[in-house]
Design an enzyme around this catalytic site. Sequence first.
Site, PDB file in Angstrom:
ATOM      1  N   LYS A   1     -15.914  63.262  20.139  1.00 14.11           N
ATOM      2  CA  LYS A   1     -14.675  63.185  20.917  1.00 14.11           C
ATOM      3  C   LYS A   1     -13.704  64.233  20.374  1.00 14.11           C
ATOM      4  CE  LYS A   1     -10.880  60.154  22.167  1.00 14.11           C
ATOM      5  NZ  LYS A   1     -10.391  58.772  22.232  1.00 14.11           N
TER       6      LYS A   1
ATOM      7  N   ARG B   1      -3.022  58.639  28.706  1.00 15.43           N
ATOM      8  CA  ARG B   1      -1.994  58.108  27.802  1.00 15.43           C
ATOM      9  C   ARG B   1      -0.821  57.559  28.595  1.00 15.43           C
ATOM     10  NH1 ARG B   1      -2.632  62.871  23.158  1.00 15.43           N
ATOM     11  NH2 ARG B   1      -4.791  62.327  22.643  1.00 15.43           N
TER      12      ARG B   1
ATOM     13  N   LYS C   1      -3.743  64.234  17.435  1.00 15.73           N
ATOM     14  CA  LYS C   1      -4.792  63.412  16.826  1.00 15.73           C
ATOM     15  C   LYS C   1      -5.820  64.291  16.104  1.00 15.73           C
ATOM     16  CE  LYS C   1      -4.126  59.644  20.161  1.00 15.73           C
ATOM     17  NZ  LYS C   1      -4.757  58.584  21.002  1.00 15.73           N
TER      18      LYS C   1
ATOM     19  N   GLU D   1     -21.860  64.504  13.860  1.00 16.27           N
ATOM     20  CA  GLU D   1     -21.205  63.247  14.254  1.00 16.27           C
ATOM     21  C   GLU D   1     -22.204  62.324  14.957  1.00 16.27           C
ATOM     22  OE1 GLU D   1     -18.435  61.786  13.809  1.00 16.27           O
ATOM     23  OE2 GLU D   1     -16.929  63.269  13.227  1.00 16.27           O
TER      24      GLU D   1
ATOM     25  N   LYS E   1     -17.011  63.686  24.937  1.00 13.68           N
ATOM     26  CA  LYS E   1     -15.748  63.569  25.652  1.00 13.68           C
ATOM     27  C   LYS E   1     -14.776  64.650  25.228  1.00 13.68           C
ATOM     28  CE  LYS E   1     -11.976  60.343  25.915  1.00 13.68           C
ATOM     29  NZ  LYS E   1     -11.376  59.180  25.350  1.00 13.68           N
TER      30      LYS E   1
ATOM     31  N   SER F   1      -9.334  61.789  32.193  1.00 15.30           N
ATOM     32  CA  SER F   1      -8.211  61.705  33.128  1.00 15.30           C
ATOM     33  C   SER F   1      -7.717  63.077  33.574  1.00 15.30           C
ATOM     34  CB  SER F   1      -7.078  60.895  32.492  1.00 15.30           C
ATOM     35  OG  SER F   1      -6.661  61.475  31.276  1.00 15.30           O
TER      36      SER F   1
ATOM     37  N   TYR G   1     -13.280  58.377  36.833  1.00 12.86           N
ATOM     38  CA  TYR G   1     -12.310  57.657  37.674  1.00 12.86           C
ATOM     39  C   TYR G   1     -12.678  57.787  39.151  1.00 12.86           C
ATOM     40  CZ  TYR G   1      -9.865  57.550  33.271  1.00 12.86           C
ATOM     41  OH  TYR G   1      -9.571  57.341  31.960  1.00 12.86           O
TER      42      TYR G   1
HETATM   43  C1  PBG Z   1      -8.208  55.987  23.140  1.00 10.73           C
HETATM   44  C2  PBG Z   1      -8.820  56.726  24.266  1.00 10.73           C
HETATM   45  C3  PBG Z   1      -8.349  57.901  24.889  1.00 10.73           C
HETATM   46  C4  PBG Z   1      -9.170  58.098  25.988  1.00 10.73           C
HETATM   47  C5  PBG Z   1     -10.139  57.092  25.978  1.00 10.73           C
HETATM   48  N1  PBG Z   1      -9.919  56.262  24.903  1.00 10.73           N
HETATM   49  C6  PBG Z   1      -7.159  58.744  24.635  1.00 10.73           C
HETATM   50  C7  PBG Z   1      -6.971  59.401  23.351  1.00 10.73           C
HETATM   51  O1  PBG Z   1      -7.868  59.500  22.509  1.00 10.73           O
HETATM   52  O2  PBG Z   1      -5.839  59.837  23.127  1.00 10.73           O
HETATM   53  C8  PBG Z   1      -9.000  59.207  27.004  1.00 10.73           C
HETATM   54  C9  PBG Z   1      -9.575  58.952  28.349  1.00 10.73           C
HETATM   55  C10 PBG Z   1      -9.076  59.831  29.428  1.00 10.73           C
HETATM   56  O3  PBG Z   1      -8.302  60.782  29.224  1.00 10.73           O
HETATM   57  O4  PBG Z   1      -9.464  59.555  30.576  1.00 10.73           O
HETATM   58  N2  PBG Z   1      -8.583  56.269  21.873  1.00 10.73           N
END
Ligand code: PBG
Length: 330
Positions: A200, A210, A223, A239, A254, A280, A319
Amino acid sequence: MTSYPHVRLRRTRTTAWSRALHREVEVTPADLIWPLFVTEGHDLEVPVASLPGVSRWSVDRIAAQARAAVAAGIPAIALFPNTQPDRRSHDGGEALNPDNLMCRAIRAIKDACGHDIGVLTDVALDPYTSHGQDGLIDDAGYVINDETVEVLVGQSLNQAAAGADIIAPSDMMDGRVAAIRAALEEAGHINVQIMAYAAKYASAFYGPFRDAVGSGGLLKGDKKTYQMDPANAEEALREVELDLAEGADSVMVKPGLPYLDIAYRVKQAFGVPVFAYQVSGEYAMIEAAVAAGAADRDKMVLETLIAFKRAGCSGVLSYHALHAARLLGA
Ligand code: PBG
């Protein structure tokens, strides 16, 4: 070597039947996982402004969404809570509440749909913390690994007890898959799966999500001390290797399309079930192009989904899943 004109690659593309016959991969509704947002309140559908066409649903209306997914042939949904502000705290303790929004939504769906659909639950503290980070932070704001993992274990057991089928840690802490697996075994949840968000990235594509869970406005900084550097691919393989060794049943990459090379390499290297999260920001980009008259939604959605299958993915979180499943089922 045989060559033109005996070899004409256009020959098999001449007709629809021939193209169908020679198609290498296909996407079906069974390849899709549909993310759903849940909110407090009754009889509510609250649209997410930055994700046109996506809403947050109150618990009493979430089962109907799951039933629609079942009817369209979708095998699993992914749940995310928009925790009310007064239940967010420095330590994200609401994640451990057996009656939190997430657990009530899991129970509502499982009561309505049973084994007709799998419920995947995100494990990370960002929907519950007042600072929007995925874990516990020290005085300097640094997310502390081992203490966070302890809370994530509790969060996973809480979700499994409520009926979650797939625990999906999205926090990127080191060692969390092994700790969660051990706790699930110990508690008798031997058939609850773990889909690790193994690779990720610290991505600019998560913004609308968010907003949807209400953590965007709270988050200060980024992050990058736990999510991966978008420049790194070799590290993604490490990983994945570790998460598999720790007991992950499947792994996720992701975001999706910008990281298709990672999904492909993971599949080539390990041959395990690989999932991609078309996140998203990717959804919002497609919808913005459609709104601008620059794209045909149906064609673009299906083309992106087939790209994941071609890269070797077992499935895709999207989505657009319900829309796509209905297109594919028609
Ligand atoms: C939470 C999480 C996130 C997403 C899925 N789980 C956001 C992030 O890590 O800040 C993102 C999913 C998306 O953007 O559709 N840890």
